[in-house]
Design a protein around this motif. Structure first.
Motif, PDB file in Angstrom:
ATOM      1  N   GLU A   1       0.830  -1.207   0.000  1.00 40.13           N
ATOM      2  CA  GLU A   1       0.000   0.000   0.000  1.00 40.13           C
ATOM      3  C   GLU A   1       0.866   1.260   0.000  1.00 40.13           C
ATOM      4  O   GLU A   1       0.610   2.203  -0.753  1.00 40.13           O
TER       5      GLU A   1
ATOM      6  N   SER B   1     -10.849   0.361   1.307  1.00 35.55           N
ATOM      7  CA  SER B   1      -9.431   0.684   1.144  1.00 35.55           C
ATOM      8  C   SER B   1      -8.970   0.394  -0.286  1.00 35.55           C
ATOM      9  O   SER B   1      -8.268   1.205  -0.908  1.00 35.55           O
TER      10      SER B   1
ATOM     11  N   GLN C   1     -14.289  -2.375   5.331  1.00 33.58           N
ATOM     12  CA  GLN C   1     -13.081  -1.544   5.405  1.00 33.58           C
ATOM     13  C   GLN C   1     -12.032  -1.983   4.386  1.00 33.58           C
ATOM     14  O   GLN C   1     -11.377  -1.140   3.764  1.00 33.58           O
ATOM     15  N   GLU C   2     -11.881  -3.272   4.214  1.00 29.56           N
ATOM     16  CA  GLU C   2     -10.894  -3.779   3.249  1.00 29.56           C
ATOM     17  C   GLU C   2     -11.270  -3.379   1.820  1.00 29.56           C
ATOM     18  O   GLU C   2     -10.431  -2.911   1.052  1.00 29.56           O
ATOM     19  N   TYR C   3     -12.544  -3.579   1.474  1.00 33.52           N
ATOM     20  CA  TYR C   3     -12.979  -3.203   0.129  1.00 33.52           C
ATOM     21  C   TYR C   3     -12.926  -1.686  -0.087  1.00 33.52           C
ATOM     22  O   TYR C   3     -12.566  -1.225  -1.165  1.00 33.52           O
TER      23      TYR C   3
ATOM     24  N   LYS D   1      -5.029  -8.437  -0.087  1.00 28.75           N
ATOM     25  CA  LYS D   1      -6.323  -8.009   0.457  1.00 28.75           C
ATOM     26  C   LYS D   1      -7.381  -9.088   0.240  1.00 28.75           C
ATOM     27  O   LYS D   1      -8.200  -9.345   1.120  1.00 28.75           O
TER      28      LYS D   1
ATOM     29  N   LYS E   1      -6.920 -11.765   2.731  1.00 26.75           N
ATOM     30  CA  LYS E   1      -7.350 -11.274   4.040  1.00 26.75           C
ATOM     31  C   LYS E   1      -8.872 -11.272   4.139  1.00 26.75           C
ATOM     32  O   LYS E   1      -9.437 -11.681   5.159  1.00 26.75           O
ATOM     33  N   ILE E   2      -9.540 -10.848   3.090  1.00 30.36           N
ATOM     34  CA  ILE E   2     -11.004 -10.824   3.066  1.00 30.36           C
ATOM     35  C   ILE E   2     -11.558 -12.247   3.185  1.00 30.36           C
ATOM     36  O   ILE E   2     -12.507 -12.488   3.939  1.00 30.36           O
TER      37      ILE E   2
ATOM     38  N   HIS F   1     -15.260  -5.303   8.945  1.00 32.65           N
ATOM     39  CA  HIS F   1     -13.858  -5.447   8.538  1.00 32.65           C
ATOM     40  C   HIS F   1     -13.760  -5.651   7.013  1.00 32.65           C
ATOM     41  O   HIS F   1     -12.882  -5.077   6.360  1.00 32.65           O
TER      42      HIS F   1
END
Length: 171
Positions: free
Chosen positions: A51, A110, A106-108, A85, A88-89, A103
């Motif tokens: 990132e 980001s 938030q990941e999507y 990501k 992680k998802i 959560h």
């Protein structure tokens, strides 16, 4: 006569020396700043901090869109960041955490934010081949919407369960 010509040429040299020197310094500073951004991006990439590598590459490409190293780094960092990501998802999806949908949201979000920053860059062209640099950027709007709805539903269901478990009528 030669004496006056020497004085006049000396005055003209002084008038042009300072602006010329300033131009050289400004150009050198811009080039070195871009090189520093590219090096920062590379260091972050090497550490696995994709990132930050993307952020630094974007900064470098805003200053100099034909920076080949920054272009390569952006493409590689974006691919690796998306894969990380996604893993992680998937891991969050399998968890039994009550807030898992928040959560995921938030990941999507980001990912979507970074994608928009990349899309805001000027068109990138490989300086060596002249071909357009293609960066695959999916639209995460649907996933964001779905995770918001799932988070709301999870909170609603938790509230109903909590109300059923409580003997307090105010609950």
């Amino acid at each position: 006569m030669d004496y006056y010509l020497f004085i006049i040429s000396g005055v003209l040299m002084k008038k042009w020396t300072i602006p010329l020197l300033l131009c050289v310094i400004v150009c050198f500073n811009a080039c070195s700043q871009n090189a520093r951004l590219s090096k920062k991006a590379q260091k972050n990439y090497d550490k696995g901090n994709y990132e930050m590598a993307i952020q630094e590459a974007i900064k470098a490409l805003k200053k100099k869109p034909d920076n080949f190293k920054a272009q390569e780094l952006l493409v590689q960092s974006w691919q690796n960041h998306r894969l990380a990501k996604q893993k992680k998802i998937e891991k969050i999806m399998q968890s039994s955490d009550v807030n898992k949908w928040e959560h995921i949201y938030q990941e999507y979000s980001s990912l979507q934010n970074l994608a928009e920053q990349i899309q805001a860059l000027p068109p990138l062209t490989n300086p060596y081949s002249g071909y357009k640099v293609v960066i695959e950027i999916p639209d995460y709007t649907e996933q964001i919407k779905q995770s918001q709805e799932n988070a709301a539903e999870a909170h609603y269901q938790a509230g109903i369960l909590y109300a059923k478990m409580s003997n307090d009528k105010d609950t």
